[in-house]
Design an enzyme around this catalytic site. Structure first.
Site, PDB file in Angstrom:
ATOM      1  CB  CYS A   9      18.077   6.834  22.584  1.00 42.27           C
ATOM      2  SG  CYS A   9      16.860   5.865  22.846  1.00 42.27           S
ATOM      3  CD  GLU A  56      -2.663   3.323   8.636  1.00 47.49           C
ATOM      4  OE1 GLU A  56      -2.809   2.749   9.762  1.00 47.49           O
ATOM      5  OE2 GLU A  56      -1.461   3.503   7.899  1.00 47.49           O
ATOM      6  CG  ASP A 100       1.413   2.862  15.472  1.00 50.43           C
ATOM      7  OD1 ASP A 100       2.897   2.863  16.047  1.00 50.43           O
ATOM      8  OD2 ASP A 100       1.971   1.479  14.149  1.00 50.43           O
ATOM      9  CD1 TRP A 122       0.527   0.101   3.351  1.00 50.77           C
ATOM     10  CD2 TRP A 122       0.176  -1.799   2.950  1.00 50.77           C
ATOM     11  NE1 TRP A 122       0.429  -0.336   4.715  1.00 50.77           N
ATOM     12  CE2 TRP A 122       0.678  -1.424   4.608  1.00 50.77           C
ATOM     13  CE3 TRP A 122      -0.946  -3.037   2.496  1.00 50.77           C
ATOM     14  CZ2 TRP A 122       0.832  -3.100   5.742  1.00 50.77           C
ATOM     15  CZ3 TRP A 122      -0.565  -4.291   3.814  1.00 50.77           C
ATOM     16  CH2 TRP A 122       0.089  -4.888   5.171  1.00 50.77           C
ATOM     17  CB  THR A 153      -9.345  -7.904  23.087  1.00 49.98           C
ATOM     18  OG1 THR A 153      -9.527  -8.248  20.905  1.00 49.98           O
ATOM     19  CG2 THR A 153      -8.852  -7.040  23.571  1.00 49.98           C
ATOM     20  CB  CYS A 177      20.249  -0.090  20.903  1.00 51.42           C
ATOM     21  SG  CYS A 177      18.869   0.183  22.024  1.00 51.42           S
ATOM     22  CE1 TYR A 230      -1.920   5.600  13.233  1.00 52.57           C
ATOM     23  CE2 TYR A 230      -3.630   4.018  12.872  1.00 52.57           C
ATOM     24  CZ  TYR A 230      -2.506   4.575  13.115  1.00 52.57           C
ATOM     25  OH  TYR A 230      -1.568   3.768  12.243  1.00 52.57           O
ATOM     26  N   GLY A 289     -10.453 -10.717  11.924  1.00 55.29           N
ATOM     27  CA  GLY A 289     -10.823 -10.712  13.318  1.00 55.29           C
ATOM     28  C   GLY A 289     -11.482  -9.053  13.394  1.00 55.29           C
ATOM     29  CE1 TYR A 290      -9.911  -6.795  18.434  1.00 59.47           C
ATOM     30  CE2 TYR A 290      -8.695  -7.846  17.276  1.00 59.47           C
ATOM     31  CZ  TYR A 290      -9.345  -7.550  18.400  1.00 59.47           C
ATOM     32  OH  TYR A 290      -8.346  -7.517  19.561  1.00 59.47           O
ATOM     33  CB  CYS A 340      12.881   1.014  18.340  1.00 61.23           C
ATOM     34  SG  CYS A 340      12.485   1.793  20.108  1.00 61.23           S
TER      35      CYS A 340
END
Length: 355
Positions: free
Chosen positions: A217, A48, A149, A29, A302, A208, A131, A92-93, A201
């Site tokens: 950082c 998204e 996020d 995408w 959930t 790191c 979001y 799902g959802y 991260c």
């Protein structure tokens, strides 16, 4: 491709975007940095919505199937609800899929097929929250919106050594993310922070030593990177109980029903169930038959664990259900069922004699 190193004296945002120019993930995408054009708002929106509560690896094959079947928002708006819900099965959802159709039809019918180019306009559409609106506005329209996020929260918590546990830390982390959001290339910036969180991260064992913003950082300097962000203890999930009924007709047809639009698995095909409650509900079979117990299906949502006692029945051709309808053996597609109902079928199928 732009230079992979930020200018001397540049801040963490510039260093991050320079890193992204050379290390951006190749996602279906996306438009690569430096391509000279923006991403298609339809594809950004679709991705998204799919990515909410779902991993990138899981979403990619769904995204390819959806865009092959419905390459534009107009195509999706014209799709049959059942076809879209069947293709969504497993993600799902399922409220997301229902809102996906509502949004596509609103854009096609009321906005001439064009998505609004501001976060405010996008938030007015069905199923698009703050979001998602910020992500579409930044990535597809280059608006300087702050996109936050889980990956972004983790990066901000470490970059600024925020030791307040989540979710209480969310406003502080969002403020740090906003302070770093640039006026130029905000879409690339948003995706750069997400990619950093997804590839370097990471929640466990952050790399790191190769991080493009390690010099800024604070958590790394304090030896806290792997511990942050802190999270408040989770409450134990309750367990709900219910019964599920699988009836197979003499010709191999299977009894299915479309669940109500509201609630979990809304609008999806499934086997008839009782309500799900703290105490096992009374028997409520969808038709008169000799039902037999056949184990239990367990599934976790959930907010709760679910245990469904399975009931099976073989019924004659003239059986008339009080709920649902029989689907012929050749039209029945277990893979089009939501994950819970596929578990039910996987447990039930071996207990039926061969046709």
């Amino acid at each position: 491709m732009r230079d992979d190193a930020a200018e001397p004296g540049a801040g963490p945002g510039a260093a991050l975007r320079a890193w992204y120019d050379g290390h951006a993930r190749d996602l279906p995408w996306r438009v690569p940095p430096g391509a000279g054009h923006r991403a298609d708002p339809y594809r950004v929106w679709l991705s998204e919505v799919m990515l909410q509560q779902t991993t990138v690896a899981a979403v990619i094959p769904y995204f390819h199937r959806f865009t092959a079947l419905w390459p534009t928002v107009a195509h999706l708006a014209a799709a049959e609800d059942a076809a879209v819900m069947a293709e969504w099965a497993g993600l799902g959802y399922y409220a997301r899929a229902r809102n996906l159709l509502k949004c596509a039809r609103t854009v096609a019918a009321e906005l001439g097929g064009a998505f609004p180019d501001t976060a405010e306009g996008l938030r007015a559409l069905p199923g698009i929250g703050p979001y998602t609106a910020a992500a579409i506005a930044a990535i597809a329209f280059d608006r300087p919106e702050t996109v936050v996020d889980g990956n972004v929260e983790r990066v901000m918590a470490r970059l600024h050594a925020v030791e307040t546990p989540l979710p209480a830390a969310k406003p502080v982390l969002a403020a740090h993310a906003a302070a770093l959001t640039p006026q130029e290339r905000p879409g690339d910036h948003a995706q750069a922070v997400m990619d950093l969180g997804a590839t370097i991260c990471t929640p466990r064992s952050p790399a790191c030593g190769i991080c493009p913003v390690m010099r800024w950082c604070r958590a790394r300097a304090a030896g806290l990177a792997a511990e942050l962000p802190l999270k408040a203890p989770k409450r134990a999930k309750p367990t709900r109980l219910g019964l599920v009924y699988v009836a197979r007709r003499a010709d191999g047809a299977v009894l299915l029903e479309t669940r109500p639009d509201g609630g979990l698995l809304g609008g999806m095909l499934g086997f008839p169930c009782t309500d799900w409650a703290e105490a096992r509900p009374p028997e409520a079979p969808p038709l008169t038959a000799e039902w037999r117990a056949s184990g239990e299906v367990r599934h976790t949502f959930t907010h709760f664990h679910l245990r469904l006692a399975l009931r099976l029945a073989e019924v004659p051709l003239q059986a008339v259900p009080e709920r649902g309808a029989f689907t012929g053996r050749h039209a029945f597609r277990p893979q089009a069922l939501p994950t819970l109902m596929r578990k039910v079928w996987n447990l039930a199928a071996p207990d039926f004699p061969p046709l």
